[in-house]
Design a protein around this motif. Structure first.
Motif, PDB file in Angstrom:
ATOM      1  N   UNK A 242     -32.922 -10.115  28.313  1.00 29.68           N
ATOM      2  CA  UNK A 242     -34.184  -9.715  27.922  1.00 29.68           C
ATOM      3  C   UNK A 242     -34.612  -8.232  28.968  1.00 29.68           C
ATOM      4  N   UNK A 243     -33.577  -7.744  29.734  1.00 29.08           N
ATOM      5  CA  UNK A 243     -33.867  -6.402  30.750  1.00 29.08           C
ATOM      6  C   UNK A 243     -32.792  -5.433  30.148  1.00 29.08           C
ATOM      7  N   UNK A 244     -32.660  -5.243  28.839  1.00 28.59           N
ATOM      8  CA  UNK A 244     -31.842  -4.129  28.261  1.00 28.59           C
ATOM      9  C   UNK A 244     -30.420  -4.328  28.549  1.00 28.59           C
ATOM     10  N   UNK A 245     -29.914  -5.634  28.611  1.00 28.78           N
ATOM     11  CA  UNK A 245     -28.571  -5.904  28.786  1.00 28.78           C
ATOM     12  C   UNK A 245     -27.860  -5.948  30.066  1.00 28.78           C
ATOM     13  N   UNK A 246     -28.872  -5.872  31.124  1.00 30.74           N
ATOM     14  CA  UNK A 246     -28.370  -5.773  32.359  1.00 30.74           C
ATOM     15  C   UNK A 246     -27.973  -7.331  32.914  1.00 30.74           C
ATOM     16  N   UNK A 247     -28.598  -8.321  32.547  1.00 28.09           N
ATOM     17  CA  UNK A 247     -28.308  -9.738  32.844  1.00 28.09           C
ATOM     18  C   UNK A 247     -28.503 -10.573  31.763  1.00 28.09           C
ATOM     19  N   UNK A 248     -27.682 -11.541  31.624  1.00 23.28           N
ATOM     20  CA  UNK A 248     -27.694 -12.359  30.424  1.00 23.28           C
ATOM     21  C   UNK A 248     -27.541 -13.813  30.654  1.00 23.28           C
ATOM     22  N   UNK A 249     -28.189 -14.653  29.602  1.00 24.09           N
ATOM     23  CA  UNK A 249     -28.338 -16.092  29.735  1.00 24.09           C
ATOM     24  C   UNK A 249     -28.117 -16.867  28.352  1.00 24.09           C
ATOM     25  N   UNK A 250     -27.343 -17.878  28.384  1.00 20.16           N
ATOM     26  CA  UNK A 250     -27.111 -18.785  27.208  1.00 20.16           C
ATOM     27  C   UNK A 250     -28.134 -19.149  26.365  1.00 20.16           C
ATOM     28  N   UNK A 251     -28.291 -18.895  25.314  1.00 22.43           N
ATOM     29  CA  UNK A 251     -29.400 -19.857  24.530  1.00 22.43           C
ATOM     30  C   UNK A 251     -29.140 -20.606  23.393  1.00 22.43           C
ATOM     31  N   UNK A 252     -27.928 -20.523  22.838  1.00 15.83           N
ATOM     32  CA  UNK A 252     -27.322 -21.359  21.889  1.00 15.83           C
ATOM     33  C   UNK A 252     -25.741 -21.791  22.133  1.00 15.83           C
ATOM     34  N   UNK A 253     -25.621 -22.838  22.199  1.00 14.87           N
ATOM     35  CA  UNK A 253     -24.226 -23.581  22.122  1.00 14.87           C
ATOM     36  C   UNK A 253     -23.688 -23.932  20.855  1.00 14.87           C
ATOM     37  N   UNK A 254     -22.553 -24.420  20.896  1.00 13.49           N
ATOM     38  CA  UNK A 254     -21.970 -25.045  19.682  1.00 13.49           C
ATOM     39  C   UNK A 254     -21.458 -24.240  18.629  1.00 13.49           C
ATOM     40  N   UNK A 255     -21.743 -24.438  17.322  1.00 17.52           N
ATOM     41  CA  UNK A 255     -21.343 -23.535  16.227  1.00 17.52           C
ATOM     42  C   UNK A 255     -22.392 -22.400  16.312  1.00 17.52           C
ATOM     43  N   UNK A 256     -21.919 -21.262  16.699  1.00 21.37           N
ATOM     44  CA  UNK A 256     -22.570 -20.010  16.742  1.00 21.37           C
ATOM     45  C   UNK A 256     -23.026 -19.433  15.361  1.00 21.37           C
ATOM     46  N   UNK A 257     -24.060 -18.837  15.429  1.00 24.91           N
ATOM     47  CA  UNK A 257     -24.816 -18.121  14.286  1.00 24.91           C
ATOM     48  C   UNK A 257     -23.771 -16.870  13.759  1.00 24.91           C
ATOM     49  N   UNK A 258     -23.789 -16.951  12.401  1.00 27.52           N
ATOM     50  CA  UNK A 258     -22.570 -15.895  11.779  1.00 27.52           C
ATOM     51  C   UNK A 258     -22.819 -14.539  11.960  1.00 27.52           C
ATOM     52  N   UNK A 259     -24.189 -14.276  11.498  1.00 27.22           N
ATOM     53  CA  UNK A 259     -24.377 -12.719  11.341  1.00 27.22           C
ATOM     54  C   UNK A 259     -25.909 -12.743  11.850  1.00 27.22           C
TER      55      UNK A 259
END
Length: 630
Positions: A191-208
């Motif tokens: 949420x800061x233009x790609x500077x830091x990252x957090x996991x939001x979905x685990x398991x089967x990832x969305x395709x597109x």
């Protein structure tokens, strides 16, 4: 999964101008492009289906990806210009191109005519994406971030659970404040233009995944499950259409209309993915594999898996479609050039048959063979019309430059070569057979062996080699008798030699010996999966090709290696041929690549010096040309 960077529907806000245009212009003035870069030269077969996706469309130019390369057309696919091999290609709305080749990011400010490396990353990039604030993101295993239009890069995030796993990334096109990145199992959010990252979905990832222009609506597909939507920029997701299996999603860059490929047909949605209907018009086929739209002209492009006419274009917003020329990228197993002064080269191009190249055009010369599948080829050193072919129905010879073929062995040669003394050596069913009369009669000279590859000493007329699984065999009498030399590597594929030096390429890397194979040194951090090594007898430069390293060059007798041109670093190579002043490479899904070995001609400096230099080059071309090497 198709990379978002390959879809012009995902082209973000306009790129800022790179600060390298002046440097590119200076390079163009400083040298005349007489050689140095690799070029794809064919062969081209209309039956071959090589296009895999649309990379981008800007103005009157459309960019496509094939199995190996990126091409450009400015006439709706009637003709194509080779640009570069690539792992990932991004086309900006201003015509700026980025290509990740092997471990280097290169950019072009002139539509792919010239390339300048701008950054080095530790892994090939799966995708580029641009936020609305001017930040450029790259999923290169880790997540990389550039705030100066790709000139410099910062490694901002590495997935702790799976090293080198990021391959997909997409950013909010409105403000750039939110970006989403995916591994094979997890979605991450910034949420800061790609500077830091957090996991939001685990398991089967969305395709597109694709953002809408409002900055908070995101739509995604999950194979065989349906279409998902998020109204909070990817924080939470809900299933909005079940039992729908779109392979890819596309958002119109100007209208936000959403498209999907479902069963090879185009479907459309006007309510952000909640409902879908078949698009009323499209290419007259049900095997569409990618789409593209030029946001400026509203020209539509599509590629299909259909063998004939697999590139389509529409100039009226997708209402009606026209078929254009395909781009073929066949696999070339081996190359050969017959005669003491070759006037043509021959290519064994997998199931596209045998091709003859006269320097300008290719001609298929498999008319009287029982089928087209050909895997190996070698040429006479004395007769400009004699070529030998490894074919699925046996081993063949032509004595008229491919006009007709005669079988000389009932069985297919697994490997074949012609020595400097014009002796033909083949490996057939575990035996090395030798012929000194162009394949008319044969003598078995080695039994119970599987050959990785043949080679010979560039400084000796009688020294020949071949590799096996765990050894190298050496002959000093033109292949009549052999001595076995154990090797520390297994799966040895290729060998090359010159006075005082032996180089062996294997699946495990490169071996080097300076005492005729008594002792061997493993080249530290050498590229793996080597298929072919060639020594230039004029300079002793070495070239190596394989599935992973692509085309590499060593100028210090094999001690160190580097990519031979950034634009070909990722291509898979099966064979090399050196003829006159040109190095040819037979590639996997890339046809034949060619590179002039003549040095560039300087253009800067005093006019008199420039004219003298150009005159010298012309005279050298007529009187002192490099020796022909086959």
């Amino acid at each position: 999964m198709r990379s978002h960077a390959f879809d012009t529907f995902r082209l973000r806000a306009m790129f800022g101008s790179l600060q390298i245009v002046g440097f590119v212009a200076l390079l163009a003035l400083a040298t005349l492009a007489h050689g140095g870069e690799w070029q794809a030269i064919g062969p081209n077969d209309p039956q071959d289906n090589g296009i895999t996706s649309i990379a981008g469309a800007i103005g009157n130019a459309v960019y496509i990806n094939t199995y190996c390369c990126t091409y450009r057309s400015t006439d709706n696919g009637q003709s194509w210009t080779f640009l570069a091999t690539r792992n990932s290609t991004f086309v900006s709305p201003t015509g700026q191109l980025f290509i990740a080749a092997y471990d280097t990011i290169a950019t072009s400010a002139d539509g792919g005519t010239t390339w300048v490396p701008v950054a080095t990353t530790p892994a090939p990039c799966g995708e580029f994406d641009r936020s609305g604030t001017g930040t450029l993101h790259a999923a290169c295993g880790d997540i990389f971030r550039s705030t100066d239009s790709g000139i410099t890069w910062q490694d901002v995030y590495q997935d702790p659970s799976s090293y080198y796993s990021f391959r997909e990334i997409v950013a909010d096109p409105s403000t750039g404040s939110v970006a989403l990145a995916q591994t094979s199992t997890t979605m991450f959010r910034s949420k800061d233009d790609g500077l830091t990252w957090n996991e939001v979905i685990g398991g089967a990832v969305l395709r597109d995944v694709t953002f809408f222009r409002d900055g908070h609506t995101v739509v995604a597909s999950r194979y065989a499950e349906g279409v998902y939507q998020s109204s909070d920029a990817g924080m939470t997701w809900s299933l909005v259409v079940a039992a729908l299996a779109p392979s890819d999603l596309y958002r119109h860059p100007n209208t936000d209309e959403l498209f999907a490929l479902i069963g090879g047909s185009i479907h459309a949605s006007g309510d952000q993915g909640r409902s879908w209907h078949p698009y009323p018009s499209g290419p007259p086929t049900t095997d569409v594999i990618s789409l593209g739209i030029d946001p400026a002209s509203n020209a539509w492009y599509a590629t299909t898996s259909h063998a004939q006419g697999n590139f389509w274009y529409s100039t009226n917003g997708g209402v009606s479609w026209n078929s254009a020329n395909t781009v073929s990228t066949p696999t070339v197993h081996e190359l050969a050039a017959p005669g003491p002064s070759p006037t043509a080269i021959f290519a064994a191009a997998d199931d596209l048959g045998v091709w003859r190249y006269d320097g300008n055009t290719w001609q298929n010369v498999t008319s009287n063979l029982p089928s087209k599948y050909s895997s190996g080829i070698a040429a006479s050193k004395t007769d400009p019309n004699t070529v030998y072919l490894s074919h699925e129905e046996g081993t063949y010879r032509t004595s008229d430059a491919g006009a007709s073929w005669q079988q000389v062995l009932q069985y297919r040669a697994e490997e074949l070569t012609v020595t400097k003394q014009d002796t033909l050596l083949v490996n057939v069913y575990g035996a090395i057979k030798r012929s000194t009369d162009h394949g008319t009669t044969w003598t078995e000279v080695f039994g119970s062996v599987t050959v990785g590859g043949f080679g010979y000493d560039t400084r000796s007329d009688n020294v020949v080699y071949f590799t096996t699984y765990d050894a190298m065999n050496r002959s000093t009498d033109d292949g009549a008798t052999w001595q076995t030399i154990p090797l520390p590597f297994f799966n040895n594929q290729t060998v090359a030699g010159t006075t005082g030096l032996l180089i062996v390429g294997a699946n495990e890397g490169i071996l080097r010996s300076t005492d005729e194979g008594v002792t061997w040194t493993e080249i530290e951090d050498s590229p793996r999966n080597i298929i072919k090594i060639l020594i230039d007898p004029g300079t002793d430069d070495l070239y190596a090709g394989g599935y992973w390293p692509g085309i590499l060059v060593s100028r210090d007798a094999g001690v160190t290696w580097k990519p031979s041109g950034v634009t070909v670093a990722s291509i898979a190579v099966r064979d090399f041929l050196l003829a006159d002043d040109t190095l040819y490479a037979g590639t996997v899904y890339g046809g034949v690549m060619a590179k002039s070995l003549l040095p560039p001609v300087p253009l800067l400096g005093r006019p008199s010096s420039m004219l003298l230099l150009l005159l010298g080059v012309c005279l050298a071309g007529r009187r002192g040309r490099r020796p022909v090497r086959t």
